[in-house]
Write a protein that holds these residues in place. Structure first.
Motif, PDB file in Angstrom:
ATOM      1  N   PHE A   1      -0.792  -9.479 -19.858  1.00 15.49           N
ATOM      2  CA  PHE A   1      -2.264  -9.525 -19.738  1.00 15.49           C
ATOM      3  C   PHE A   1      -2.847  -8.374 -20.552  1.00 15.49           C
ATOM      4  CE2 PHE A   1      -0.836 -10.777 -15.310  1.00 15.49           C
ATOM      5  CZ  PHE A   1      -1.171 -12.107 -15.401  1.00 15.49           C
ATOM      6  N   ASP A   2      -4.161  -8.240 -20.480  1.00 17.91           N
ATOM      7  CA  ASP A   2      -4.800  -7.017 -20.963  1.00 17.91           C
ATOM      8  C   ASP A   2      -5.815  -6.606 -19.895  1.00 17.91           C
ATOM      9  OD1 ASP A   2      -5.253  -4.911 -22.660  1.00 17.91           O
ATOM     10  OD2 ASP A   2      -6.647  -6.012 -23.960  1.00 17.91           O
ATOM     11  N   LYS A   3      -6.082  -5.309 -19.801  1.00 18.10           N
ATOM     12  CA  LYS A   3      -7.105  -4.875 -18.841  1.00 18.10           C
ATOM     13  C   LYS A   3      -8.473  -5.284 -19.357  1.00 18.10           C
ATOM     14  CE  LYS A   3      -4.714  -0.769 -17.191  1.00 18.10           C
ATOM     15  NZ  LYS A   3      -4.588   0.667 -17.410  1.00 18.10           N
ATOM     16  N   ALA A   4      -9.332  -5.773 -18.442  1.00 16.34           N
ATOM     17  CA  ALA A   4     -10.679  -6.170 -18.849  1.00 16.34           C
ATOM     18  C   ALA A   4     -11.683  -5.156 -18.326  1.00 16.34           C
ATOM     19  CB  ALA A   4     -11.006  -7.543 -18.284  1.00 16.34           C
ATOM     20  N   GLU A   5     -12.819  -5.061 -19.019  1.00 16.88           N
ATOM     21  CA  GLU A   5     -13.885  -4.190 -18.510  1.00 16.88           C
ATOM     22  C   GLU A   5     -14.326  -4.689 -17.138  1.00 16.88           C
ATOM     23  OE1 GLU A   5     -17.049  -3.965 -21.368  1.00 16.88           O
ATOM     24  OE2 GLU A   5     -15.624  -3.308 -22.906  1.00 16.88           O
ATOM     25  N   GLY A   6     -14.720  -3.808 -16.269  1.00 16.47           N
ATOM     26  CA  GLY A   6     -15.201  -4.221 -14.956  1.00 16.47           C
ATOM     27  C   GLY A   6     -14.099  -4.327 -13.919  1.00 16.47           C
ATOM     28  N   GLY A   7     -12.895  -3.859 -14.259  1.00 14.13           N
ATOM     29  CA  GLY A   7     -11.846  -3.765 -13.247  1.00 14.13           C
ATOM     30  C   GLY A   7     -10.942  -4.956 -13.112  1.00 14.13           C
TER      31      GLY A   7
ATOM     32  N   THR B   1       2.701  -4.835 -17.504  1.00 16.06           N
ATOM     33  CA  THR B   1       2.018  -5.909 -16.759  1.00 16.06           C
ATOM     34  C   THR B   1       1.776  -5.474 -15.314  1.00 16.06           C
ATOM     35  OG1 THR B   1       3.166  -7.497 -18.168  1.00 16.06           O
ATOM     36  CG2 THR B   1       2.071  -8.379 -16.216  1.00 16.06           C
ATOM     37  N   ALA B   2       2.765  -4.783 -14.730  1.00 18.99           N
ATOM     38  CA  ALA B   2       2.592  -4.285 -13.352  1.00 18.99           C
ATOM     39  C   ALA B   2       1.394  -3.331 -13.292  1.00 18.99           C
ATOM     40  CB  ALA B   2       3.865  -3.577 -12.890  1.00 18.99           C
ATOM     41  N   GLU B   3       1.242  -2.504 -14.329  1.00 16.00           N
ATOM     42  CA  GLU B   3       0.108  -1.566 -14.361  1.00 16.00           C
ATOM     43  C   GLU B   3      -1.216  -2.323 -14.494  1.00 16.00           C
ATOM     44  OE1 GLU B   3       0.273   1.405 -17.544  1.00 16.00           O
ATOM     45  OE2 GLU B   3      -1.919   1.473 -17.348  1.00 16.00           O
ATOM     46  N   GLU B   4      -1.224  -3.332 -15.370  1.00 19.40           N
ATOM     47  CA  GLU B   4      -2.460  -4.109 -15.580  1.00 19.40           C
ATOM     48  C   GLU B   4      -2.869  -4.830 -14.286  1.00 19.40           C
ATOM     49  OE1 GLU B   4      -1.088  -4.740 -20.191  1.00 19.40           O
ATOM     50  OE2 GLU B   4      -0.712  -6.290 -18.715  1.00 19.40           O
ATOM     51  N   VAL B   5      -1.879  -5.415 -13.619  1.00 20.63           N
ATOM     52  CA  VAL B   5      -2.166  -6.142 -12.380  1.00 20.63           C
ATOM     53  C   VAL B   5      -2.625  -5.171 -11.297  1.00 20.63           C
ATOM     54  CG1 VAL B   5      -1.039  -7.408 -10.481  1.00 20.63           C
ATOM     55  CG2 VAL B   5      -0.727  -8.154 -12.841  1.00 20.63           C
ATOM     56  N   ASN B   6      -1.990  -4.014 -11.247  1.00 20.16           N
ATOM     57  CA  ASN B   6      -2.382  -3.040 -10.230  1.00 20.16           C
ATOM     58  C   ASN B   6      -3.810  -2.546 -10.445  1.00 20.16           C
ATOM     59  OD1 ASN B   6      -2.305   0.124  -9.230  1.00 20.16           O
ATOM     60  ND2 ASN B   6      -1.334  -1.344  -7.855  1.00 20.16           N
ATOM     61  N   TYR B   7      -4.184  -2.401 -11.703  1.00 23.09           N
ATOM     62  CA  TYR B   7      -5.558  -1.996 -12.044  1.00 23.09           C
ATOM     63  C   TYR B   7      -6.547  -2.970 -11.403  1.00 23.09           C
ATOM     64  CZ  TYR B   7      -9.554  -1.677 -15.316  1.00 23.09           C
ATOM     65  OH  TYR B   7     -10.791  -1.569 -15.878  1.00 23.09           O
TER      66      TYR B   7
ATOM     67  N   LEU C   1      -5.799  -5.190  -8.810  1.00 22.58           N
ATOM     68  CA  LEU C   1      -5.640  -5.235  -7.343  1.00 22.58           C
ATOM     69  C   LEU C   1      -6.328  -4.037  -6.697  1.00 22.58           C
ATOM     70  CD1 LEU C   1      -1.889  -6.366  -6.998  1.00 22.58           C
ATOM     71  CD2 LEU C   1      -3.962  -7.774  -6.801  1.00 22.58           C
ATOM     72  N   LYS C   2      -6.169  -2.872  -7.318  1.00 21.95           N
ATOM     73  CA  LYS C   2      -6.766  -1.655  -6.778  1.00 21.95           C
ATOM     74  C   LYS C   2      -8.289  -1.772  -6.765  1.00 21.95           C
ATOM     75  CE  LYS C   2      -5.321   3.074  -6.966  1.00 21.95           C
ATOM     76  NZ  LYS C   2      -4.423   3.960  -7.676  1.00 21.95           N
ATOM     77  N   ASN C   3      -8.819  -2.226  -7.896  1.00 18.88           N
ATOM     78  CA  ASN C   3     -10.278  -2.354  -7.996  1.00 18.88           C
ATOM     79  C   ASN C   3     -10.856  -3.356  -7.010  1.00 18.88           C
ATOM     80  OD1 ASN C   3     -11.329  -0.554  -9.950  1.00 18.88           O
ATOM     81  ND2 ASN C   3     -10.134  -1.659 -11.477  1.00 18.88           N
ATOM     82  N   LYS C   4     -10.065  -4.336  -6.655  1.00 17.94           N
ATOM     83  CA  LYS C   4     -10.548  -5.370  -5.726  1.00 17.94           C
ATOM     84  C   LYS C   4     -10.052  -5.128  -4.306  1.00 17.94           C
ATOM     85  CE  LYS C   4     -11.046  -8.898  -9.291  1.00 17.94           C
ATOM     86  NZ  LYS C   4     -12.480  -8.775  -9.437  1.00 17.94           N
ATOM     87  N   ASN C   5      -9.445  -3.960  -4.108  1.00 22.53           N
ATOM     88  CA  ASN C   5      -8.985  -3.589  -2.767  1.00 22.53           C
ATOM     89  C   ASN C   5      -7.968  -4.591  -2.200  1.00 22.53           C
ATOM     90  OD1 ASN C   5      -9.100  -1.571  -1.020  1.00 22.53           O
ATOM     91  ND2 ASN C   5     -11.049  -2.132  -0.038  1.00 22.53           N
ATOM     92  N   LEU C   6      -7.069  -5.036  -3.054  1.00 19.45           N
ATOM     93  CA  LEU C   6      -6.126  -6.084  -2.659  1.00 19.45           C
ATOM     94  C   LEU C   6      -4.664  -5.630  -2.682  1.00 19.45           C
ATOM     95  CD1 LEU C   6      -7.631  -9.202  -4.511  1.00 19.45           C
ATOM     96  CD2 LEU C   6      -7.378  -8.913  -2.033  1.00 19.45           C
ATOM     97  N   GLU C   7      -4.434  -4.332  -2.853  1.00 22.45           N
ATOM     98  CA  GLU C   7      -3.039  -3.880  -2.977  1.00 22.45           C
ATOM     99  C   GLU C   7      -2.183  -4.314  -1.781  1.00 22.45           C
ATOM    100  OE1 GLU C   7      -3.905   0.308  -3.889  1.00 22.45           O
ATOM    101  OE2 GLU C   7      -2.352   0.128  -5.406  1.00 22.45           O
ATOM    102  N   GLU C   8      -2.777  -4.238  -0.595  1.00 25.48           N
ATOM    103  CA  GLU C   8      -1.999  -4.555   0.618  1.00 25.48           C
ATOM    104  C   GLU C   8      -1.564  -6.013   0.680  1.00 25.48           C
ATOM    105  OE1 GLU C   8      -3.962  -3.552   4.215  1.00 25.48           O
ATOM    106  OE2 GLU C   8      -3.992  -1.421   3.720  1.00 25.48           O
ATOM    107  N   LYS C   9      -2.313  -6.872   0.028  1.00 24.88           N
ATOM    108  CA  LYS C   9      -1.951  -8.298   0.035  1.00 24.88           C
ATOM    109  C   LYS C   9      -0.809  -8.590  -0.932  1.00 24.88           C
ATOM    110  CE  LYS C   9      -5.451  -9.112   2.699  1.00 24.88           C
ATOM    111  NZ  LYS C   9      -5.157  -9.178   4.129  1.00 24.88           N
TER     112      LYS C   9
ATOM    113  N   HIS D   1       4.962  -1.522  -9.295  1.00 27.79           N
ATOM    114  CA  HIS D   1       4.136  -0.675 -10.176  1.00 27.79           C
ATOM    115  C   HIS D   1       4.322   0.807  -9.835  1.00 27.79           C
ATOM    116  CE1 HIS D   1       0.927   1.329 -12.196  1.00 27.79           C
ATOM    117  NE2 HIS D   1       0.363   1.666 -11.053  1.00 27.79           N
ATOM    118  N   LYS D   2       4.327   1.114  -8.540  1.00 31.65           N
ATOM    119  CA  LYS D   2       4.448   2.529  -8.149  1.00 31.65           C
ATOM    120  C   LYS D   2       5.819   3.093  -8.525  1.00 31.65           C
ATOM    121  CE  LYS D   2       1.010   2.703  -4.470  1.00 31.65           C
ATOM    122  NZ  LYS D   2       0.759   2.646  -3.036  1.00 31.65           N
ATOM    123  N   ILE D   3       6.842   2.277  -8.429  1.00 22.76           N
ATOM    124  CA  ILE D   3       8.186   2.743  -8.824  1.00 22.76           C
ATOM    125  C   ILE D   3       8.225   2.966 -10.344  1.00 22.76           C
ATOM    126  CG2 ILE D   3      10.634   2.105  -8.956  1.00 22.76           C
ATOM    127  CD1 ILE D   3      10.179   0.591  -6.241  1.00 22.76           C
ATOM    128  N   CYS D   4       7.703   2.002 -11.083  1.00 21.66           N
ATOM    129  CA  CYS D   4       7.698   2.138 -12.557  1.00 21.66           C
ATOM    130  C   CYS D   4       6.917   3.375 -12.994  1.00 21.66           C
ATOM    131  CB  CYS D   4       7.067   0.911 -13.222  1.00 21.66           C
ATOM    132  SG  CYS D   4       8.056  -0.572 -13.117  1.00 21.66           S
TER     133      CYS D   4
END
Ligand SMILES: NC(=O)C1=CN([C@@H]2O[C@H](COP(=O)(O)OP(=O)(O)OC[C@H]3O[C@@H](n4cnc5c(N)ncnc54)[C@H](O)[C@@H]3O)[C@@H](O)[C@H]2O)C=CC1
Ligand SMILES: O=C(CO)COP(=O)(O)O
Length: 366
Positions: free
Chosen positions: A123-129, A303-309, A311-319, A327-330
């Motif tokens: 993926f690529d990170k998009a503006e707006g989280g 990709t793990a970093e992009e996805v985490n960006y 999930l974090k912004n949408k407050n979905l990490e726990e899901k 991502h945290k291990i990497c």
């Protein structure tokens, strides 16, 4: 006589070179295609010689796919615009981190009715989280429709001619036949579906899960644990599409791009290999990429970093505890040894008690 379709392969790494074997042969043999296929090669020197010259004289990409001959009608071109400017079909197959720069270079330089297909997993990170799909980036920047091809396709095995399947995601039915004809081979069976976004998301997300499978191998845990990581990975992939890209079909996850690619990558891919070495050696992922992959690029950690960006912004990490832990291990904020603790109480273990029979895939409440 109808005009022949001319093809350019943008990329010449491990997968780019393997697919060039199939595409080159099809363009030489099928009447609807122009025989000459251009392949954009990021130029580098190998033992004092240019890689493009080596490919055009020996027909072998000695760095990224050694031991395999490319069809002689595949012509290596070091200039991106020169390679792409006359193409009716552009096959994008570069490590995903390079695609924004490629789009900048190609802007306004393509044929007006050109179409694209992306074989890129990432993926690529998009503006707006959020995140952007690579096919969307290509369409938005270059104003061309873009299909995707993803599947259980380890490049070296495809190049050896071992039987496998792949999935083309193509929203517009009028391009389905030409794209299938371009890639189909006796040993490479193509299924075309219209659920293009879900196909692409499967291809990108499975690389995260494969890092997790590598960690499991590195920790010396057994096949049951690895199967649990693969299954939870699949459930997070499905959940990700449900939440972020609603409208995707569950059936897509049973195509080659889904379960099959997840399995092959978690057993035989580069992400798995580096994940295992990361745990065993204590070296950084960057170091291992350089030491183990000879110029090939790892897609999982980025990709793990992009996805985490997202999930974090949408407050979905726990899901998404598996994606989050990987991502945290990497990135060094969690030890590989803590992976299992992070998925022991996975939402999949809690939300589904007794509810399976009432629905194929009930979504947990957010
Ligand atoms: N290798 C495989 O088995 C498969 C790979 N894929 C996907 O295909 C995509 C491409 O992967 P591969 O062909 O395997 O590539 P690769 O991992 O072999 O990457 C190396 C390529 O990147 C190029 N490169 C290096 N630095 C560059 C720069 N600064 N700018 C532009 N290009 C640069 C190299 O010249 C080389 O062609 C990825 O998204 C990958 O996930 C998909 C299916 C199978
Ligand atoms: O996508 C792949 C196989 O389908 C290749 O995976 P790796 O990048 O982990 O080697």
């Amino acid at each position: 006589m109808a005009q022949k379709t001319s093809v350019c392969i943008v990329g010449s790494g491990n997968w780019g070179s393997a697919i060039a074997k199939i595409v080159g042969a099809n363009c030489a043999n099928l009447p609807e295609f122009e025989e000459r296929v251009t392949m954009y090669v990021y130029e580098e020197m190998i033992d004092g010689k240019k890689l493009t010259e080596i490919i055009n004289t020996t027909h072998e990409n000695v760095k990224y796919l050694p031991g395999h001959k490319l069809p002689p009608n595949v012509i290596a071109v070091p200039d991106l615009v020169e390679a792409a400017k006359d193409a009716d079909v552009l096959i994008f197959v570069v490590p995903h981190q390079f695609i924004p720069n490629f789009c900048k270079q190609l802007l306004g330089k393509l044929k007006p009715n050109a179409i694209a297909i992306s074989l890129i997993k990432g993926f690529d990170k998009a503006e707006g989280g959020g995140i952007d799909l690579i096919s969307h980036i290509i369409t938005r920047h270059l104003k061309v429709p873009c299909a995707v091809l993803m599947g259980a396709n380890l490049a070296n095995e495809v190049a050896e001619g071992q039987f496998c399947e792949t999935t083309i995601g193509c929203r517009d039915a009028k391009y389905a036949k030409i794209l299938r004809d371009l890639f189909q081979a006796n040993h490479f069976r193509v299924v075309v579906v219209d659920d293009s976004d879900a196909v692409e998301i499967c291809g990108a997300l499975k690389n995260i899960v494969a890092m997790g499978a590598g960690f499991v191998d590195g920790l010396g845990l057994g096949d049951n644990t690895k199967a649990a990581v693969i299954r939870l990975g699949l459930m997070e992939m499905i959940r990700f599409v449900e939440i972020m890209y609603p409208g995707g079909k569950l059936s897509t996850f049973f195509e080659s791009c889904g379960v099959a690619d997840l399995i092959t990558t978690c057993y035989g891919g580069r992400n798995r290999k580096v994940g295992e070495a990361f745990v065993k050696s204590g070296k950084t992922i960057q170091q291992l990429e350089t030491e183990l992959l000879n110029g090939q690029k790892l897609q999982g950690p980025l990709t793990a970093e992009e996805v985490n960006y997202m999930l974090k912004n949408k407050n979905l990490e726990e899901k998404f505890p598996l994606f989050t832990a990987i991502h945290k291990i990497c990135s060094g904020s969690l030890k590989p040894q803590d992976l299992i603790e992070c998925i022991r109480c996975h939402p999949e273990h809690i939300s589904h008690c007794f509810s399976r029979e009432s629905s194929l895939l009930p979504a947990p409440k957010l």
